[in-house]
Design a protein around this motif. Structure first.
Motif, PDB file in Angstrom:
ATOM      1  N   LYS A 205      -4.505  -8.389   7.288  1.00  0.00           N
ATOM      2  CA  LYS A 205      -3.684  -7.640   6.335  1.00  0.00           C
ATOM      3  C   LYS A 205      -4.411  -7.537   4.995  1.00  0.00           C
ATOM      4  N   PRO A 206      -4.237  -6.413   4.294  1.00  0.00           N
ATOM      5  CA  PRO A 206      -4.889  -6.260   2.984  1.00  0.00           C
ATOM      6  C   PRO A 206      -4.313  -7.219   1.956  1.00  0.00           C
TER       7      PRO A 206
ATOM      8  N   GLU B  70       0.826   5.000  -3.086  1.00  0.00           N
ATOM      9  CA  GLU B  70      -0.267   4.082  -2.762  1.00  0.00           C
ATOM     10  C   GLU B  70      -1.568   4.869  -2.695  1.00  0.00           C
ATOM     11  N   LEU B  71      -2.570   4.410  -3.463  1.00  0.00           N
ATOM     12  CA  LEU B  71      -3.865   5.076  -3.479  1.00  0.00           C
ATOM     13  C   LEU B  71      -4.831   4.445  -2.489  1.00  0.00           C
ATOM     14  N   ALA B  72      -4.880   3.127  -2.456  1.00  0.00           N
ATOM     15  CA  ALA B  72      -5.819   2.433  -1.567  1.00  0.00           C
ATOM     16  C   ALA B  72      -5.371   0.995  -1.382  1.00  0.00           C
ATOM     17  N   VAL B  73      -5.887   0.369  -0.336  1.00  0.00           N
ATOM     18  CA  VAL B  73      -5.669  -1.061  -0.113  1.00  0.00           C
ATOM     19  C   VAL B  73      -7.028  -1.736  -0.028  1.00  0.00           C
ATOM     20  N   GLY B  74      -7.059  -3.039  -0.305  1.00  0.00           N
ATOM     21  CA  GLY B  74      -8.326  -3.758  -0.318  1.00  0.00           C
ATOM     22  C   GLY B  74      -8.202  -5.158   0.252  1.00  0.00           C
ATOM     23  N   TRP B  75      -9.356  -5.727   0.525  1.00  0.00           N
ATOM     24  CA  TRP B  75      -9.430  -7.074   1.105  1.00  0.00           C
ATOM     25  C   TRP B  75     -10.341  -7.934   0.257  1.00  0.00           C
ATOM     26  N   ASN B  76      -9.949  -9.186   0.063  1.00  0.00           N
ATOM     27  CA  ASN B  76     -10.809 -10.146  -0.628  1.00  0.00           C
ATOM     28  C   ASN B  76     -12.023 -10.436   0.233  1.00  0.00           C
ATOM     29  N   GLU B  77     -13.190 -10.294  -0.331  1.00  0.00           N
ATOM     30  CA  GLU B  77     -14.444 -10.586   0.368  1.00  0.00           C
ATOM     31  C   GLU B  77     -15.296 -11.479  -0.527  1.00  0.00           C
TER      32      GLU B  77
ATOM     33  N   VAL C 200       3.061  15.173 -14.377  1.00  0.00           N
ATOM     34  CA  VAL C 200       3.522  16.318 -15.177  1.00  0.00           C
ATOM     35  C   VAL C 200       3.378  16.073 -16.674  1.00  0.00           C
ATOM     36  N   ASP C 201       3.282  14.821 -17.093  1.00  0.00           N
ATOM     37  CA  ASP C 201       3.087  14.502 -18.504  1.00  0.00           C
ATOM     38  C   ASP C 201       1.610  14.453 -18.871  1.00  0.00           C
ATOM     39  N   GLY C 202       0.723  14.684 -17.890  1.00  0.00           N
ATOM     40  CA  GLY C 202      -0.707  14.639 -18.149  1.00  0.00           C
ATOM     41  C   GLY C 202      -1.276  13.233 -18.137  1.00  0.00           C
ATOM     42  N   ARG C 203      -0.479  12.258 -17.710  1.00  0.00           N
ATOM     43  CA  ARG C 203      -0.920  10.863 -17.704  1.00  0.00           C
ATOM     44  C   ARG C 203      -1.399  10.459 -16.315  1.00  0.00           C
ATOM     45  N   ILE C 204      -2.280   9.481 -16.288  1.00  0.00           N
ATOM     46  CA  ILE C 204      -2.649   8.826 -15.037  1.00  0.00           C
ATOM     47  C   ILE C 204      -2.419   7.338 -15.241  1.00  0.00           C
ATOM     48  N   VAL C 205      -1.419   6.807 -14.566  1.00  0.00           N
ATOM     49  CA  VAL C 205      -1.096   5.386 -14.677  1.00  0.00           C
ATOM     50  C   VAL C 205      -1.373   4.745 -13.325  1.00  0.00           C
ATOM     51  N   ARG C 206      -2.436   3.940 -13.272  1.00  0.00           N
ATOM     52  CA  ARG C 206      -2.775   3.242 -12.035  1.00  0.00           C
ATOM     53  C   ARG C 206      -2.597   1.750 -12.242  1.00  0.00           C
ATOM     54  N   ARG C 207      -2.184   1.085 -11.185  1.00  0.00           N
ATOM     55  CA  ARG C 207      -2.025  -0.361 -11.242  1.00  0.00           C
ATOM     56  C   ARG C 207      -2.634  -0.963  -9.982  1.00  0.00           C
ATOM     57  N   THR C 208      -3.362  -2.041 -10.161  1.00  0.00           N
ATOM     58  CA  THR C 208      -3.916  -2.778  -9.033  1.00  0.00           C
ATOM     59  C   THR C 208      -3.302  -4.163  -9.057  1.00  0.00           C
ATOM     60  N   PHE C 209      -2.765  -4.590  -7.934  1.00  0.00           N
ATOM     61  CA  PHE C 209      -2.153  -5.910  -7.904  1.00  0.00           C
ATOM     62  C   PHE C 209      -2.337  -6.555  -6.538  1.00  0.00           C
ATOM     63  N   GLN C 210      -2.209  -7.871  -6.541  1.00  0.00           N
ATOM     64  CA  GLN C 210      -2.405  -8.643  -5.323  1.00  0.00           C
ATOM     65  C   GLN C 210      -1.154  -8.585  -4.449  1.00  0.00           C
ATOM     66  N   ILE C 211      -1.363  -8.505  -3.141  1.00  0.00           N
ATOM     67  CA  ILE C 211      -0.262  -8.514  -2.179  1.00  0.00           C
ATOM     68  C   ILE C 211      -0.106  -9.944  -1.688  1.00  0.00           C
ATOM     69  N   VAL C 212       1.114 -10.434  -1.721  1.00  0.00           N
ATOM     70  CA  VAL C 212       1.396 -11.774  -1.200  1.00  0.00           C
ATOM     71  C   VAL C 212       2.193 -11.597   0.085  1.00  0.00           C
ATOM     72  N   HIS C 213       1.613 -12.030   1.196  1.00  0.00           N
ATOM     73  CA  HIS C 213       2.280 -11.935   2.493  1.00  0.00           C
ATOM     74  C   HIS C 213       3.031 -13.232   2.751  1.00  0.00           C
ATOM     75  N   ASP C 214       4.284 -13.097   3.132  1.00  0.00           N
ATOM     76  CA  ASP C 214       5.072 -14.272   3.474  1.00  0.00           C
ATOM     77  C   ASP C 214       4.861 -14.560   4.961  1.00  0.00           C
ATOM     78  N   GLU C 215       4.040 -15.567   5.261  1.00  0.00           N
ATOM     79  CA  GLU C 215       3.670 -15.875   6.646  1.00  0.00           C
ATOM     80  C   GLU C 215       4.596 -16.903   7.284  1.00  0.00           C
ATOM     81  N   LYS C 216       5.696 -17.272   6.617  1.00  0.00           N
ATOM     82  CA  LYS C 216       6.612 -18.272   7.167  1.00  0.00           C
ATOM     83  C   LYS C 216       7.431 -17.668   8.291  1.00  0.00           C
ATOM     84  N   LYS C 217       7.343 -18.262   9.464  1.00  0.00           N
ATOM     85  CA  LYS C 217       8.137 -17.779  10.603  1.00  0.00           C
ATOM     86  C   LYS C 217       8.656 -18.949  11.386  1.00  0.00           C
TER      87      LYS C 217
END
Length: 88
Positions: A13-14, A41-48, A71-88
């Motif tokens: 998972k990314p 969503e623009l892109a996903v990434g992996w820690n390497e 429409v306002d002429g702005r480009i607002v991009r955000r990059t953030f870490q995804i936290v997967h909840d692996e508890k099952k």
């Protein structure tokens, strides 16, 4: 409106996402302009870790959505870490 990115690392998972907050206008019932926004969503990434340098970096997917101003002429991009909840 948003395309799903392909997963080049099968079974893994990314860890990171890059998104754009996109503003647009829609027409209301009385013809008035209503400003709305949507997160695309623009892109996903992996820690390497670099084999030679040992420096961590983010390997982004090669399929991305083009970045256009809203429409306002702005480009607002955000990059953030995804936290997967692996508890099952």
């Amino acid at each position: 409106m948003a395309n799903k990115t392909q997963n080049p690392n099968k079974g893994r998972k990314p860890d990171w996402r890059t998104v754009q907050e996109k503003a647009y206008y829609r027409t209301g019932p009385n013809g008035q302009q209503i400003r709305c926004s949507q997160t695309i969503e623009l892109a996903v990434g992996w820690n390497e870790i670099g084999q030679e340098s040992g420096v961590p970096y983010i390997s982004w997917a090669d399929t991305v959505v083009p970045v256009f101003p809203d429409v306002d002429g702005r480009i607002v991009r955000r990059t953030f870490q995804i936290v997967h909840d692996e508890k099952k």
